[in-house]
Design a protein around this motif. Structure first.
Motif: not given
Length: 274
Positions: A71-77, A79-81, A100-105
């Protein structure tokens, strides 16, 4: 050239990957967790890196590992971007359920993205780190990311297995079938023995050789060849009688028995004929 690695999140999986990558010469630069204390603990386990607790402290790296909950993968990604330039870097997460498509940011920011799912329990990180060799890892993502991550995983003793990103949820369900639901079916067998008057400890002794031999045959011969019993013999009269008896004893277990008849019948059709 030594590749730099940042860890975002450092639970059991992140710590083990960080420790193993560091041991193989990858430069673990920073470990970011929700608290400075947990980041310091992770750094102590890994034996490398600097502990931070704020994305504003992040520095660029060649590889960013998002070892956070699903549940934190998208917001973490995201924030990283926002925190560091990602162009030309690799960002991967460790979820078995999400692709891996959850890392679109990160991809939008110019990174190559992937997912790496180690297929084992991480309850004891020290033991896993010491015995990681041979661990299968389901991998998918951008070709350029996998070209870098595959040799990195092989260097730490993993066996990378490419999977179809579009079937990632089905891939994760495979582990549930092979582990969780297998236990559920065995529990039904043990309870059925007890319903016939067999004490629970004895029921386990009765079921063990059947279950162990069946599993060994599946992994040695394949599921279809390993199938035995009334459905494999085409004895549907016995199957119907058992289904009725099990349902009369316990409705939910009867429903489980009934649900397994059709897929087992299909499996029997694939059984090699002598």
């Amino acid at each position: 050239m030594t590749l730099t690695v940042n860890l975002v999140g450092a639970g059991h999986v992140g710590r083990v990957l960080g420790k193993l990558l560091s041991a193989q010469g990858y430069a673990v630069r920073q470990v970011l967790t929700r608290s400075a204390a947990s980041a310091r603990q992770a750094v102590a386990f890994i034996g490398a890196g600097g502990a931070i607790a704020d994305y504003a402290q992040l520095q660029p790296a060649a590889i960013h590992v998002l070892a956070v909950g699903d549940d934190q993968i998208v917001p973490a990604c995201e924030a990283l971007a926002r925190a560091v330039p990602l162009s030309g870097s690799i960002v991967f997460h460790c979820s078995g359920a999400l692709a891996s498509d959850r890392l679109q940011a990160a991809r939008d920011a110019g990174a190559l993205v992937a997912s790496v799912h180690p297929i084992r329990s991480f309850a004891d990180p020290s033991a896993v780190a010491a015995q990681f060799a041979g661990t299968f890892c389901g991998i998918e993502g951008d070709e350029g990311a996998l070209a870098v991550l595959t040799p990195a995983l092989q260097a730490i003793g993993a066996q990378p297995v490419p999977i179809n990103a579009e079937a990632k949820t089905v891939y994760h369900a495979a582990a549930v079938f092979a582990s969780n639901y297998l236990v559920t079916v065995l529990d039904a067998a043990l309870r059925a023995y007890q319903a016939a008057g067999v004490p629970e400890p004895v029921a386990r002794q009765l079921a063990q050789p059947l279950a162990s031999e069946s599993m060994a045959n599946v992994f040695r011969l394949g599921a279809a060849a390993a199938l035995s019993g009334p459905i494999a013999r085409g004895d549907m009269v016995t199957v119907a009688r058992q289904q009725q008896a099990v349902s009369a004893w316990d409705e939910e277990t009867g429903a489980l028995y009934r649900a397994l008849v059709a897929p087992t019948t299909a499996l029997a059709r694939r059984k090699p004929r002598k």
